[in-house]
Design a protein around this motif. Structure first.
Motif, PDB file in Angstrom:
ATOM      1  N   ILE A 128       0.841  -1.209   0.000  1.00  0.00           N
ATOM      2  CA  ILE A 128       0.000   0.000   0.000  1.00  0.00           C
ATOM      3  C   ILE A 128       0.869   1.248   0.000  1.00  0.00           C
ATOM      4  N   LEU A 129       1.955   1.240   0.771  1.00  0.00           N
ATOM      5  CA  LEU A 129       2.860   2.397   0.771  1.00  0.00           C
ATOM      6  C   LEU A 129       3.461   2.605  -0.623  1.00  0.00           C
ATOM      7  N   GLN A 130       3.804   1.517  -1.286  1.00  0.00           N
ATOM      8  CA  GLN A 130       4.337   1.619  -2.650  1.00  0.00           C
ATOM      9  C   GLN A 130       3.267   2.169  -3.593  1.00  0.00           C
ATOM     10  N   LEU A 131       2.040   1.679  -3.444  1.00  0.00           N
ATOM     11  CA  LEU A 131       0.934   2.170  -4.263  1.00  0.00           C
ATOM     12  C   LEU A 131       0.759   3.673  -4.079  1.00  0.00           C
ATOM     13  N   LEU A 132       0.817   4.140  -2.843  1.00  0.00           N
ATOM     14  CA  LEU A 132       0.656   5.571  -2.567  1.00  0.00           C
ATOM     15  C   LEU A 132       1.800   6.379  -3.184  1.00  0.00           C
ATOM     16  N   GLU A 133       3.013   5.824  -3.153  1.00  0.00           N
ATOM     17  CA  GLU A 133       4.158   6.505  -3.759  1.00  0.00           C
ATOM     18  C   GLU A 133       3.988   6.638  -5.268  1.00  0.00           C
ATOM     19  N   GLU A 134       3.238   5.730  -5.858  1.00  0.00           N
ATOM     20  CA  GLU A 134       2.996   5.771  -7.300  1.00  0.00           C
ATOM     21  C   GLU A 134       1.910   6.784  -7.683  1.00  0.00           C
ATOM     22  N   MET A 135       1.295   7.425  -6.670  1.00  0.00           N
ATOM     23  CA  MET A 135       0.233   8.403  -6.911  1.00  0.00           C
ATOM     24  C   MET A 135       0.544   9.741  -6.252  1.00  0.00           C
ATOM     25  N   PRO A 136       1.726  10.307  -6.472  1.00  0.00           N
ATOM     26  CA  PRO A 136       2.089  11.533  -5.741  1.00  0.00           C
ATOM     27  C   PRO A 136       1.192  12.724  -6.056  1.00  0.00           C
ATOM     28  N   GLU A 137       0.542  12.716  -7.207  1.00  0.00           N
ATOM     29  CA  GLU A 137      -0.345  13.819  -7.554  1.00  0.00           C
ATOM     30  C   GLU A 137      -1.703  13.704  -6.866  1.00  0.00           C
ATOM     31  N   LEU A 138      -2.015  12.517  -6.359  1.00  0.00           N
ATOM     32  CA  LEU A 138      -3.322  12.272  -5.753  1.00  0.00           C
ATOM     33  C   LEU A 138      -3.275  12.229  -4.227  1.00  0.00           C
ATOM     34  N   VAL A 139      -2.237  11.600  -3.667  1.00  0.00           N
ATOM     35  CA  VAL A 139      -2.211  11.369  -2.221  1.00  0.00           C
ATOM     36  C   VAL A 139      -0.811  11.493  -1.645  1.00  0.00           C
ATOM     37  N   LYS A 140      -0.802  11.692  -0.326  1.00  0.00           N
ATOM     38  CA  LYS A 140       0.436  11.636   0.446  1.00  0.00           C
ATOM     39  C   LYS A 140       0.129  10.772   1.664  1.00  0.00           C
ATOM     40  N   GLY A 141       0.905   9.704   1.854  1.00  0.00           N
ATOM     41  CA  GLY A 141       0.619   8.788   2.950  1.00  0.00           C
ATOM     42  C   GLY A 141       1.826   8.518   3.809  1.00  0.00           C
ATOM     43  N   GLU A 142       1.559   8.225   5.084  1.00  0.00           N
ATOM     44  CA  GLU A 142       2.630   7.858   6.012  1.00  0.00           C
ATOM     45  C   GLU A 142       2.074   6.945   7.098  1.00  0.00           C
TER      46      GLU A 142
END
Length: 159
Positions: free
Chosen positions: A129-143
């Motif tokens: 999921i963290l990798q998925l979020l990194e692939e969407m930097p224009e949509l989300v920021k996750g930690e």
């Protein structure tokens, strides 16, 4: 449901082996009977496989789409991925984030679990999921949540 799908798969394979053996021995009637049994088990396997993800998701997210049919977005505040495979978790997360964006939800929590029950006690869903979020930097920021490492805090960008 996963266990039932696996049992159905094993029964299907056993019936297919019996059908092939019967064909080799010239027992066409026995072979046809075993092929029919195999098709029935394959149908059961398909049913359980299709429904397992839905039922697991609904078990951990009973109010996910709301219970009153309103368009309120309160149910988008979090999503629980317990019990899902990595592939399923990524699919549900992608859909969840798209819902959040559409409903203009600013933050959401993705409950991934800590991976303590994964094989080898190595988390699988959270890294994916963290990798998925990194692939969407224009949509989300996750930690990862510092107070509960079994969940990821996500900010939806560009609402």
């Amino acid at each position: 449901f996963r266990a039932k799908a696996l049992v159905a798969r094993k029964k299907c394979l056993a019936a297919e082996r019996k059908a092939k053996e019967a064909e080799r021995n010239g027992r066409r009637d026995r072979a046809n009977s075993q092929w029919t049994i195999a098709r029935g088990h394959r149908s059961d396997e398909t049913y359980f496989a299709r429904h397992v993800t839905f039922h697991i998701f609904r078990y951990y997210n009973p109010d996910y789409y709301g219970v009153d049919g309103t368009s309120s977005s309160w149910w988008l505040k979090h999503i629980d991925l317990h019990g899902l495979t990595v592939k399923e978790a990524k699919e549900y997360t992608t859909n969840h984030l798209n819902f959040c964006k559409k409903e203009k939800v600013e933050t959401t929590t993705i409950i991934t679990g800590k991976g303590l029950h994964s094989r080898g006690a190595q988390p699988k869903i959270q890294p994916a999921i963290l990798q998925l979020l990194e692939e969407m930097p224009e949509l989300v920021k996750g930690e990862i949540d510092s107070t509960n490492t079994g969940q990821v805090l996500v900010e939806i960008l560009n609402l």
